[in-house]
Motif scaffolding. Structure first.
Motif, PDB file in Angstrom:
ATOM      1  N   TYR A  32       1.047  -1.503   1.056  1.00 43.14           N
ATOM      2  CA  TYR A  32       2.438  -1.897   0.840  1.00 43.14           C
ATOM      3  C   TYR A  32       2.618  -2.574  -0.525  1.00 43.14           C
ATOM      4  O   TYR A  32       2.966  -3.757  -0.625  1.00 43.14           O
ATOM      5  CB  TYR A  32       2.924  -2.795   1.966  1.00 43.14           C
ATOM      6  N   TYR A  49       5.181   3.575  -5.440  1.00 41.94           N
ATOM      7  CA  TYR A  49       5.264   2.934  -4.135  1.00 41.94           C
ATOM      8  C   TYR A  49       4.066   3.358  -3.288  1.00 41.94           C
ATOM      9  O   TYR A  49       3.327   4.279  -3.657  1.00 41.94           O
ATOM     10  CB  TYR A  49       6.583   3.274  -3.428  1.00 41.94           C
ATOM     11  N   GLN A  89       4.416  -5.683  -6.727  1.00 34.85           N
ATOM     12  CA  GLN A  89       5.228  -6.305  -5.677  1.00 34.85           C
ATOM     13  C   GLN A  89       4.644  -5.928  -4.325  1.00 34.85           C
ATOM     14  O   GLN A  89       4.374  -4.752  -4.083  1.00 34.85           O
ATOM     15  CB  GLN A  89       6.676  -5.806  -5.761  1.00 34.85           C
ATOM     16  N   VAL A  91       5.272  -5.554  -0.315  1.00 34.45           N
ATOM     17  CA  VAL A  91       6.366  -5.405   0.651  1.00 34.45           C
ATOM     18  C   VAL A  91       5.792  -5.323   2.065  1.00 34.45           C
ATOM     19  O   VAL A  91       6.380  -4.729   2.958  1.00 34.45           O
ATOM     20  CB  VAL A  91       7.243  -4.176   0.318  1.00 34.45           C
ATOM     21  N   ASP A  92       4.625  -5.943   2.241  1.00 37.84           N
ATOM     22  CA  ASP A  92       3.997  -5.964   3.567  1.00 37.84           C
ATOM     23  C   ASP A  92       4.679  -6.945   4.501  1.00 37.84           C
ATOM     24  O   ASP A  92       4.862  -6.681   5.694  1.00 37.84           O
ATOM     25  CB  ASP A  92       2.523  -6.342   3.405  1.00 37.84           C
ATOM     26  N   VAL A  96       8.882 -11.360   0.399  1.00 38.23           N
ATOM     27  CA  VAL A  96       8.460 -10.389  -0.607  1.00 38.23           C
ATOM     28  C   VAL A  96       8.049 -11.152  -1.864  1.00 38.23           C
ATOM     29  O   VAL A  96       8.719 -12.114  -2.256  1.00 38.23           O
ATOM     30  CB  VAL A  96       9.625  -9.435  -0.922  1.00 38.23           C
TER      31      VAL A  96
END
Lengths: 107, 117
Positions: A32, A49, A89, A91-92, A96
């Protein structure tokens, strides 16, 4: 909170060079992870991503790899337009968080 | 073409309030989470808030909890950030961001908020 540490914070390189930026997470985040490019005075631009999947339209000289806590962004042959600041970044989980950024400058 | 246009930034004294707006176009707004991300002068990116497609779920960074509220109006394709009790450390460019499969795939141009006496 999950901390992201990028290295190096500053990188000087020449057109045509291959460069790698690392991003280390303070705990496992699976895949993530996303990468962004930001040029001065502009909004960030989304590059990658799921750690390694290139966003549509992003040049193939960009690639990402890694999972768990260790990730890398590689630019295979630097072009003049690639000189910018790069952010990872996670996003887990909330909150965030972003890495502190890696500024890539022309040598 | 996806467009996100922020407005409402400006100068405010410490303790004051501002309401930022973001007008979205070029996509089905109510199918996406939306977010605000800020960047202080000479600093990196800081996530501020997320809001779910229907507004039923919201998340905030700890430093703004209780002071800043995210909301949306799907009928007007807009997302908002109500900022109260502003502090100097809230000074930043605030970006409106579309969330797609967790990541920030589209960004507005940003609006500058300056908190200073």
């Amino acid at each position: 909170d999950i901390q992201l540490t990028q290295s190096p914070s500053f990188l000087s390189a020449s057109v045509g060079d291959r460069v790698t930026i690392a991003c280390r997470a303070s705990q496992g985040i699976s895949s993530y992870l996303a990468w962004y490019q930001q040029k001065p005075g502009k909004a960030p631009n989304f590059l990658i991503y799921a750690a390694s999947t290139l966003q549509s339209g992003v040049p193939s000289r960009f690639s990402g790899s890694g999972s768990g806590t260790e990730f890398t962004l590689t630019i295979s042959s630097l072009q003049p337009e690639d000189f910018a600041t790069y952010y990872c970044q996670q996003v887990d989980s909330y909150p965030v968080t972003f890495g502190q950024g890696t500024r890539l400058e022309i040598k | 073409e996806v467009q996100l246009v922020e407005s409402g930034g400006g100068w405010v004294q410490p303790g004051g309030s501002l309401r930022l707006s973001c007008a979205a176009s070029g996509f089905t707004f109510n199918n996406y989470w939306m977010s605000w991300v800020r960047q202080g002068p000479g600093r990196g990116l800081e996530w501020v808030a997320h809001i779910k497609e229907d507004g039923s779920e919201k998340h905030y960074v700890d430093s703004v909890k209780g002071r800043i509220t995210v909301s949306r109006d799907n009928a007007k394709n807009s997302v908002f950030l109500q900022m109260n009790s502003l502090r100097a450390e809230d000074t930043a460019v605030y970006y409106c961001v579309r969330i797609n499969s967790r990541v920030s795939d589209k960004w507005g141009q940003g609006t500058l908020v300056t908190v200073s006496s």
